[in-house]
Design a protein around this motif. Structure first.
Motif, PDB file in Angstrom:
ATOM      1  N   UNK A 152       0.801  -1.230   0.000  1.00 38.99           N
ATOM      2  CA  UNK A 152       0.000   0.000   0.000  1.00 38.99           C
ATOM      3  C   UNK A 152       0.827   1.269   0.000  1.00 38.99           C
ATOM      4  N   UNK A 153       2.141   1.197   0.141  1.00 40.46           N
ATOM      5  CA  UNK A 153       2.952   2.409   0.117  1.00 40.46           C
ATOM      6  C   UNK A 153       2.930   3.027  -1.273  1.00 40.46           C
ATOM      7  N   UNK A 154       3.020   4.354  -1.309  1.00 44.29           N
ATOM      8  CA  UNK A 154       3.012   5.034  -2.601  1.00 44.29           C
ATOM      9  C   UNK A 154       4.418   5.220  -3.167  1.00 44.29           C
ATOM     10  N   UNK A 155       5.443   5.006  -2.353  1.00 39.57           N
ATOM     11  CA  UNK A 155       6.824   5.094  -2.835  1.00 39.57           C
ATOM     12  C   UNK A 155       7.685   4.072  -2.108  1.00 39.57           C
ATOM     13  N   UNK A 156       8.146   4.414  -0.928  1.00 32.83           N
ATOM     14  CA  UNK A 156       9.014   3.515  -0.168  1.00 32.83           C
ATOM     15  C   UNK A 156      10.391   4.125   0.031  1.00 32.83           C
ATOM     16  N   UNK A 157      10.467   5.172   0.870  1.00 35.60           N
ATOM     17  CA  UNK A 157      11.766   5.806   1.135  1.00 35.60           C
ATOM     18  C   UNK A 157      12.784   4.821   1.695  1.00 35.60           C
ATOM     19  N   UNK A 158      12.314   3.847   2.457  1.00 40.03           N
ATOM     20  CA  UNK A 158      13.241   2.885   3.046  1.00 40.03           C
ATOM     21  C   UNK A 158      13.903   2.012   1.981  1.00 40.03           C
ATOM     22  N   UNK A 159      13.238   1.846   0.842  1.00 36.81           N
ATOM     23  CA  UNK A 159      13.860   1.108  -0.257  1.00 36.81           C
ATOM     24  C   UNK A 159      15.114   1.843  -0.717  1.00 36.81           C
ATOM     25  N   UNK A 160      15.008   3.161  -0.865  1.00 32.11           N
ATOM     26  CA  UNK A 160      16.165   3.951  -1.276  1.00 32.11           C
ATOM     27  C   UNK A 160      17.272   3.902  -0.228  1.00 32.11           C
ATOM     28  N   UNK A 161      16.906   3.958   1.043  1.00 29.46           N
ATOM     29  CA  UNK A 161      17.913   3.909   2.102  1.00 29.46           C
ATOM     30  C   UNK A 161      18.672   2.593   2.062  1.00 29.46           C
ATOM     31  N   UNK A 162      17.960   1.494   1.830  1.00 31.20           N
ATOM     32  CA  UNK A 162      18.605   0.186   1.739  1.00 31.20           C
ATOM     33  C   UNK A 162      19.521   0.110   0.520  1.00 31.20           C
ATOM     34  N   UNK A 163      19.012   0.530  -0.636  1.00 34.40           N
ATOM     35  CA  UNK A 163      19.822   0.482  -1.860  1.00 34.40           C
ATOM     36  C   UNK A 163      21.091   1.316  -1.708  1.00 34.40           C
ATOM     37  N   UNK A 164      20.954   2.510  -1.114  1.00 29.70           N
ATOM     38  CA  UNK A 164      22.124   3.366  -0.916  1.00 29.70           C
ATOM     39  C   UNK A 164      23.141   2.714   0.008  1.00 29.70           C
ATOM     40  N   UNK A 165      22.664   1.848   0.899  1.00 23.88           N
ATOM     41  CA  UNK A 165      23.540   1.117   1.818  1.00 23.88           C
ATOM     42  C   UNK A 165      24.142  -0.120   1.156  1.00 23.88           C
ATOM     43  N   UNK A 166      23.820  -0.329  -0.121  1.00 25.78           N
ATOM     44  CA  UNK A 166      24.350  -1.478  -0.845  1.00 25.78           C
ATOM     45  C   UNK A 166      23.593  -2.763  -0.579  1.00 25.78           C
ATOM     46  N   UNK A 167      22.331  -2.649  -0.170  1.00 28.68           N
ATOM     47  CA  UNK A 167      21.545  -3.833   0.193  1.00 28.68           C
ATOM     48  C   UNK A 167      20.482  -4.102  -0.868  1.00 28.68           C
ATOM     49  N   UNK A 168      20.519  -5.264  -1.530  1.00 31.42           N
ATOM     50  CA  UNK A 168      19.479  -5.610  -2.504  1.00 31.42           C
ATOM     51  C   UNK A 168      18.106  -5.694  -1.848  1.00 31.42           C
ATOM     52  N   UNK A 169      17.069  -5.457  -2.646  1.00 31.43           N
ATOM     53  CA  UNK A 169      15.698  -5.360  -2.143  1.00 31.43           C
ATOM     54  C   UNK A 169      14.855  -6.525  -2.639  1.00 31.43           C
ATOM     55  N   UNK A 170      13.995  -7.036  -1.752  1.00 34.26           N
ATOM     56  CA  UNK A 170      12.985  -8.030  -2.112  1.00 34.26           C
ATOM     57  C   UNK A 170      11.617  -7.424  -1.813  1.00 34.26           C
ATOM     58  N   UNK A 209       3.159  -0.695  -6.873  1.00 35.78           N
ATOM     59  CA  UNK A 209       3.559   0.707  -6.893  1.00 35.78           C
ATOM     60  C   UNK A 209       4.588   0.985  -5.811  1.00 35.78           C
ATOM     61  N   UNK A 210       5.629   1.678  -6.184  1.00 37.38           N
ATOM     62  CA  UNK A 210       6.749   1.928  -5.275  1.00 37.38           C
ATOM     63  C   UNK A 210       7.919   1.058  -5.689  1.00 37.38           C
ATOM     64  N   UNK A 211       7.924  -0.210  -5.290  1.00 38.99           N
ATOM     65  CA  UNK A 211       9.024  -1.093  -5.694  1.00 38.99           C
ATOM     66  C   UNK A 211       9.221  -1.179  -7.207  1.00 38.99           C
ATOM     67  N   UNK A 212       8.118  -1.263  -7.981  1.00 40.27           N
ATOM     68  CA  UNK A 212       8.301  -1.404  -9.427  1.00 40.27           C
ATOM     69  C   UNK A 212       8.834  -0.118 -10.058  1.00 40.27           C
TER      70      UNK A 212
END
Length: 353
Positions: free
Chosen positions: A254-272, A277-280
């Protein structure tokens, strides 16, 4: 240039709305824009039933109008659809003052998860609320398409950025948090809309870590004793925790974006995550993460993704660029308001002929 932002979401809340406004304000200051905030901190407030971290302002139209007038804004942005946003909208419409809005959260779904109100009624309210403004900002193209289909209109893109100096790859401990690897981590509010059981129920190797707090923390920590619930982390402490994860899991639908996704990616952590909407919209490089309707499959696949690709993808998101988008949208909303006023005056003039 003076900008007034009205938001029902503010400290002590820790969420994407608050962080987005804070980071945008910091960039606006660098651009020479003076920002005045109207938040629940300005008024008496009460905890929201079932979600005490959210404060509901107890005030009337006169007080909100007074605060807006004293801020002497050239531009007005209404960030949320709550009590303060509603009163600010009322003042703007009554005085024919142009304003912009933003659709940060799936307001209808969040309310319907807590109160027995039909989604159709809630979306009717959202349409009424946002269509009065000159621009309604959304974070992603997929959300824009979705809301266009619901006839909300006036939609403009406002992406998000990431502090790549704070969030960055760091050396990894052999047993972070004293737990065996791989570490599957999620970060955010511990609340019903985040769909955490979809992650916590998964049969995965290694360990699960949940960073954050919220109304469901006590229940979920009791229900999942093998999961580490750390509570809220901030700043460098949060960045260090992110960097220890092997996979960042984003179970929300239900998130419209996902700021935490960006924080993880910037930390070098792959996302599952789920392909929603948001992840895609963010995880556009398959080397940086895995999206799948089967979240377990996504988690296991993400273990093979590249930490370098994750970091590289995060570096394409910038707060200066996102803030320029935001300011352009607010300025366009004012121009749109002037066009509407001109059309009304012409219509009234023609009616008198």
């Amino acid at each position: 240039m003076r900008l007034t932002i009205v938001t029902d979401a503010w400290h002590p809340q820790v969420n994407g709305v608050v962080r987005s406004i804070e980071n945008t304000n910091a960039e606006l200051a660098k651009m020479g824009v003076t920002v005045s905030m109207i938040t629940p901190a300005s008024f008496k407030s009460v905890p929201m039933p079932t979600y005490p971290e959210i404060r509901l302002s107890l005030t009337g139209p006169g007080r909100v109008a007074g605060v807006i007038k004293r801020s002497k804004p050239d531009l007005i942005h209404i960030a949320t659809e709550g009590p303060l946003g509603l009163l600010a909208r009322r003042w703007c419409v009554k005085n024919q003052v142009a304003f912009s809005t933003s659709y940060h959260t799936r307001f209808p779904e969040y309310v319907a998860a807590r109160l027995p109100i039909p989604l159709s009624w809630l979306y009717a309210y959202v349409r009424w609320f946002h269509r009065a403004g000159g621009a309604c900002m959304v974070a992603t193209e997929s959300l824009k398409r979705e809301l266009n289909a619901k006839k909300i209109g006036n939609l403009r893109l406002w992406s998000r950025g990431i502090d790549t100096q704070l969030f960055h790859p760091q050396p990894q401990d052999e047993k972070p948090f004293g737990l065996p690897r791989p570490i599957f981590m999620t970060v955010g509010r511990i609340a019903v809309e985040k769909n955490l059981p979809a992650f916590l129920d998964l049969d995965l190797p290694g360990s699960k870590v949940v960073i954050g707090d919220g109304p469901d923390r006590a229940e979920l920590s009791a229900r999942y004793p093998d999961v580490l619930f750390t509570g809220v982390k901030h700043g460098a402490d949060l960045a260090s925790a992110y960097a220890q994860a092997d996979v960042f899991v984003f179970p929300s639908k239900t998130d419209t974006f996902g700021n935490t996704i960006l924080e993880a990616l910037a930390s070098g952590v792959p996302v599952a995550a789920y392909p929603v909407t948001g992840p895609i919209d963010i995880v556009t490089n398959p080397g940086a993460g895995s999206l799948n309707d089967d979240l377990r499959t996504a988690c296991l696949s993400a273990l093979s993704c590249s930490r370098e690709d994750a970091r590289e993808l995060a570096e394409t998101f910038s707060w200066p660029m996102a803030t320029k988008q935001f300011l352009d949208n607010v300025i366009e909303a004012k121009a749109q308001g002037k066009r509407r006023s001109l059309m009304r005056r012409r219509s009234q003039k023609n009616a008198m002929i």
